[in-house]
Design a protein around this motif. Structure first.
Motif, short mmCIF file in Angstrom:
data_model
loop_
_atom_site.label_atom_id
_atom_site.label_comp_id
_atom_site.label_asym_id
_atom_site.label_seq_id
_atom_site.Cartn_x
_atom_site.Cartn_y
_atom_site.Cartn_z
N GLU A 1 -9.30 4.06 12.25
CA GLU A 1 -10.01 4.13 11.48
C GLU A 1 -10.06 2.29 11.28
OE1 GLU A 1 -12.01 5.18 10.10
OE2 GLU A 1 -11.53 7.25 10.68
N ASP B 1 -5.60 -3.23 -1.72
CA ASP B 1 -6.86 -1.83 -2.58
C ASP B 1 -7.21 -1.51 -1.31
OD1 ASP B 1 -5.64 -2.62 -4.82
OD2 ASP B 1 -7.31 -3.84 -5.43
N SER B 2 -7.50 -2.50 -0.23
CA SER B 2 -9.41 -2.33 0.87
C SER B 2 -7.83 -0.98 1.70
CB SER B 2 -9.58 -3.13 1.61
OG SER B 2 -10.58 -2.82 2.29
N ALA C 1 0.60 -1.28 -0.04
CA ALA C 1 -0.06 0.15 -0.42
C ALA C 1 1.06 1.29 -0.18
CB ALA C 1 -1.19 0.06 0.98
N PHE D 1 -9.91 -0.96 7.71
CA PHE D 1 -9.92 -1.62 5.97
C PHE D 1 -10.96 -2.89 6.56
CE2 PHE D 1 -5.94 -2.74 7.65
CZ PHE D 1 -5.70 -3.57 7.26
N LYS E 1 1.86 1.84 -3.42
CA LYS E 1 1.31 2.22 -4.11
C LYS E 1 1.27 3.98 -4.05
CE LYS E 1 -1.70 -1.21 -6.16
NZ LYS E 1 -3.21 -1.76 -6.42
N LEU E 2 0.97 4.32 -3.25
CA LEU E 2 0.92 5.94 -2.62
C LEU E 2 2.19 6.73 -3.16
CD1 LEU E 2 -2.27 4.87 -0.14
CD2 LEU E 2 -1.91 5.88 -3.32
N VAL F 1 -5.95 0.64 0.82
CA VAL F 1 -5.07 1.94 0.11
C VAL F 1 -6.23 2.62 0.34
CG1 VAL F 1 -5.00 2.89 -2.45
CG2 VAL F 1 -3.60 0.72 -1.60
N GLU F 2 -7.93 2.36 0.09
CA GLU F 2 -8.98 3.22 0.26
C GLU F 2 -8.78 3.81 1.76
OE1 GLU F 2 -10.75 4.34 -2.49
OE2 GLU F 2 -9.11 3.06 -3.77
N VAL F 3 -8.22 3.25 2.96
CA VAL F 3 -8.22 4.45 3.68
C VAL F 3 -7.37 5.19 3.75
CG1 VAL F 3 -8.34 4.14 6.38
CG2 VAL F 3 -10.36 2.48 4.77
N LYS G 1 -5.77 6.63 1.40
CA LYS G 1 -6.21 7.49 0.65
C LYS G 1 -6.75 8.61 1.50
CE LYS G 1 -6.08 5.42 -3.81
NZ LYS G 1 -7.10 4.98 -4.94
N VAL G 2 -7.73 8.82 1.60
CA VAL G 2 -8.78 9.59 2.22
C VAL G 2 -7.62 10.26 4.10
CG1 VAL G 2 -10.56 9.09 1.37
CG2 VAL G 2 -10.11 8.15 3.40
#
Length: 367
Positions: free
Chosen positions: A311, A319-320, A221, A313, A224-225, A322-324, A326-327
């Motif tokens: 938080e 991917d799950s 993750a 995920f 990726k970011l 990464v989505e957390v 990101k925000v």
């Protein structure tokens, strides 16, 4: 009160060994019975303690090759004589719960988990178990596991009191052992050890480099970011993790307690990807006032409060996570409130609860 402490193996340092160390603070005169031990672990974490190993300590290749002697473990734990003690306090993720007590001696077991490789991870273990000789096949391993399952079920009946380390493990105890734990007491954190600091520019993972810890998810993750990630800990899969990491990932190996405190207080957030029985490292992060980003299963659901101390995920995938990430905004969290939440798990509260349970067991007529 004469009390003996019983532990599975003193071969490494982790959450189970931390719980044992807290028990030694509570009962400083109690000897520690363990199937095997490494002197380096004793010297670093239990200096001056009386350690009583089983006969397995002197077997060839021990303690490093303890997995080759699984079929001997039940006999080894049953060989200890506790007739001189009022209470046996065990902490167990495998064999310590099978300690035999007789007469008026009470056995209180702090259960970290039903033995993973016999129940929840059985098929994976049979597939990947270390085989000491090429002539020994998987069918032999399967037979050993089946025999150990039978023993494990019987061993789970032996403690007078079982304390599950989380509601999650209490449910697994009912599922695999068909027994309701008498208590649920989450593992402790030494809140006073940790400090609120000024967060830096990195995320943090602290875990042994083993497959089930899923550090690979955090690394991928971060790759990726393009996020800065510090990874603390060693283990059998460290080279595998290093090979997948980008230049944004730094491996620190084992660190001192002082360095651990500094790393926790300076991280943007602590990433916790495994499905863990309970989880002490999220508590250490929260004691440092830092939020936790955790996989939404297992013990983390009982310690992390979504939106307040961290938080979740939802899927154990890159991917799950990464989505957390990101925000994720660390400014949404109040470090003081996060630390106040960690206070609920402080080790002094834990010690008082364990002492109360032990005293109640000693005064009970139940056998």
């Amino acid at each position: 009160m004469r009390i003996a402490l019983v532990h599975d193996f003193l071969n490494t340092w982790g959450g189970g060994e931390y719980v044992l160390k807290v028990f030694t603070e509570l009962y400083p005169e109690a000897p520690i019975y363990s199937l095997t031990y490494k002197q380096a672990i004793v010297d670093e974490f239990f200096p001056g303690r009386k350690i009583i190993p089983s006969f397995l300590q002197n077997y060839p290749g021990m303690p490093d090759k303890f997995k080759y002697y699984l079929s001997f473990m039940p006999k080894a734990i049953e060989s200890f004589d506790f007739s001189d003690y009022d209470v046996v306090l065990s902490d167990s993720s495998a064999y310590a719960k099978g300690a035999i007590t007789k007469g008026a001696t009470k056995h209180v077991c702090y259960l970290h988990t039903p033995t993973r490789y016999l129940w929840s991870d059985r098929e994976e273990y049979i597939k990947n178990a270390p085989i000491p000789l090429p002539i020994i096949g998987r069918s032999v391993v399967k037979g050993i596991v089946k025999k150990l399952q039978k023993w494990d079920l019987e061993a789970a009946k032996r403690p007078d009191v079982i304390i599950a380390n989380s509601k999650y493990i209490a449910e697994r105890t009912r599922t695999y052992y068909h027994r309701d734990p008498e208590y649920v007491v989450f593992p402790p954190v030494n809140v006073k050890q940790f400090k609120i600091g000024t967060p830096g520019d990195y995320f943090l993972v602290l875990a042994r480099a083993e497959p089930y810890k899923r550090t690979d998810l955090a690394i991928q993750a971060a790759n990726k970011l393009g996020l800065k990630l510090k990874v603390v800990g060693g283990g059998t899969k460290i080279k595998y993790l290093q090979e997948m990491a980008g230049p944004n990932v730094e491996f620190l190996g084992r660190v001192s307690e002082e360095e651990k405190v500094r790393l926790f207080s300076g991280c943007l957030a602590f990433i916790f990807p495994p499905k863990e029985d309970a989880g002490i490292t999220p508590l250490e992060a929260m004691a440092s006032g830092r939020p936790v980003i955790a996989y939404s299963e297992g013990g983390a659901l009982e310690s992390v409060v979504e939106g307040e101390t961290g938080e979740f995920f939802s899927d154990q995938t890159v991917d799950s996570l990464v989505e957390v990430l990101k925000v994720f905004d660390p400014s949404n969290y109040n470090p003081q409130k996060i630390r106040q939440h960690a206070d609920k798990f402080d080790k002094e509260i834990f010690k008082n609860r364990i002492q109360q349970i032990v005293n109640d067991a000693l005064s009970s007529d139940k056998r």
